[in-house]
Scaffold this motif. Sequence first.
Motif, PDB file in Angstrom:
ATOM      1  N   THR A  93      12.698  94.937  86.007  1.00  0.00           N
ATOM      2  CA  THR A  93      11.783  94.866  87.148  1.00  0.00           C
ATOM      3  C   THR A  93      10.554  95.742  86.916  1.00  0.00           C
ATOM      4  O   THR A  93       9.412  95.342  87.199  1.00  0.00           O
ATOM      5  CB  THR A  93      12.500  95.305  88.433  1.00  0.00           C
ATOM      6  N   GLU A  94      10.775  96.949  86.395  1.00  0.00           N
ATOM      7  CA  GLU A  94       9.654  97.834  86.113  1.00  0.00           C
ATOM      8  C   GLU A  94       8.731  97.228  85.064  1.00  0.00           C
ATOM      9  O   GLU A  94       7.495  97.309  85.173  1.00  0.00           O
ATOM     10  CB  GLU A  94      10.169  99.194  85.645  1.00  0.00           C
ATOM     11  N   ARG A  95       9.312  96.622  84.055  1.00  0.00           N
ATOM     12  CA  ARG A  95       8.488  96.002  83.013  1.00  0.00           C
ATOM     13  C   ARG A  95       7.635  94.856  83.583  1.00  0.00           C
ATOM     14  O   ARG A  95       6.454  94.721  83.259  1.00  0.00           O
ATOM     15  CB  ARG A  95       9.394  95.489  81.888  1.00  0.00           C
ATOM     16  N   GLU A  96       8.263  94.057  84.450  1.00  0.00           N
ATOM     17  CA  GLU A  96       7.526  92.948  85.040  1.00  0.00           C
ATOM     18  C   GLU A  96       6.407  93.441  85.960  1.00  0.00           C
ATOM     19  O   GLU A  96       5.286  92.912  85.943  1.00  0.00           O
ATOM     20  CB  GLU A  96       8.490  92.050  85.813  1.00  0.00           C
ATOM     21  N   LEU A  97       6.685  94.466  86.768  1.00  0.00           N
ATOM     22  CA  LEU A  97       5.659  94.997  87.664  1.00  0.00           C
ATOM     23  C   LEU A  97       4.526  95.656  86.880  1.00  0.00           C
ATOM     24  O   LEU A  97       3.357  95.602  87.295  1.00  0.00           O
ATOM     25  CB  LEU A  97       6.288  95.993  88.642  1.00  0.00           C
TER      26      LEU A  97
END
Length: 420
Positions: free
Chosen positions: A151-155
């Motif tokens: 999720t952090e990578r996508e955001l």
Amino acid sequence: MLRPADWLVAATCSLLCVVTFCGVSAATPITLQEAIARALRIAPALQSAAAQEELNKGRVEEALAPLLPSISGNGEYYQPSGYDKTISNGGLTQAQLALTYTAFDGGRRLAQLRAARYSAQAAAFGLKAAQAQIIFDTSVAYFDLLRQTETERELSSSLIRLSKYVQIIETLQRNGRAIANDVLTLRVTRDATELSLANTRQAREQASLLLGSMIGDFGNPNLTVTESTILAPPQGDDISQNPAYQAAVRQLRAAQLGVQAARAERYPNLNLALTTGWQGVYPPKTFGHHFGASYDGLVSVPIFQGGLVRSHIDQALATEHAAAAQQRQVELQVRHDLAASRLRYQSALEELAILRRSQKRATDSFALFWTRFLGGGSATMLEVTNAYQQAENLRLMRFEQEFNARAAAAQVRLLLGLSQ
């Protein structure tokens, strides 16, 4: 042309993302099996369960002892000088070796031994249950860290894209092709994404701390994990290998044998005794001439104990009924949890299939709105940002459903008593 301030903003965002992921991925990623192995080595729950298992082994040995003959030695010198020698025989001197054995007790000792063995087996399954629970907890913590990392990578990628879109809109504004409200709307979207990224980063660090506490890497907020495929849960509903259920079955069997042992208190007891050694009046003569032996057989029949035996039987029956209810409760709970876990797994797969279809359409919709806006069409910036957020939410929902599928599959294996 972009202003220097715009280039500075873009460069800063890119640098933050690079620094963030370099910090996260600097360490060697941990595999799921490695995390489980490390958790099993340090978990105090296993030590507690092992101690309970050792305690029950000692109780088995204690229950076995009455089935074997006992040998004891005794020595005594007794001189009742204040009494009539006709009565006291002048005293007593003895040094003997005695062997005693209970030949028959109605099966009470054997039932107690078998009950102790079943209790020991239940404790052994308690150790297995503790191990399975640690494997499950570690797996869920691992999957949660994987979810937060993805999720952090996508955001972070989303923030970079939005920063580029803001630069484009600002350029269009300076050229008179966009208004201030368009720039403000897109900046608000980018700021919201940046806030979500900060919250997700904190959640990822908390997940890292939790997993680290399980595997002995305390205080490390930047653990990294490898990608994990979604393993299908095993088929079948046989819960006979579930450790909690197996322990409950053996506890019930131990309680049933406890009832047998209590009922055996009504039977007569036959005790045999054999002694050898010295026995006499005065020590010199006793040890010089009175070496001998004796044997004895004693039958004791319980007639009346004020209801003591009946109370023991009632207590044993109550324990049996409680154990039977506990076994049934464990069985129903395991079957309910198993059905619920399979349903969560299937629901997660169905939602993932829907998300894969919907995500492509949402991405195409955003691309269409964005193209129409840049081309001077009727699309507004609000429609563009709404389409972008819908596409981004679908990407993030995919990570959530993947986590649900992994956790549900792990719980099915836990309930079936299978190793990961």
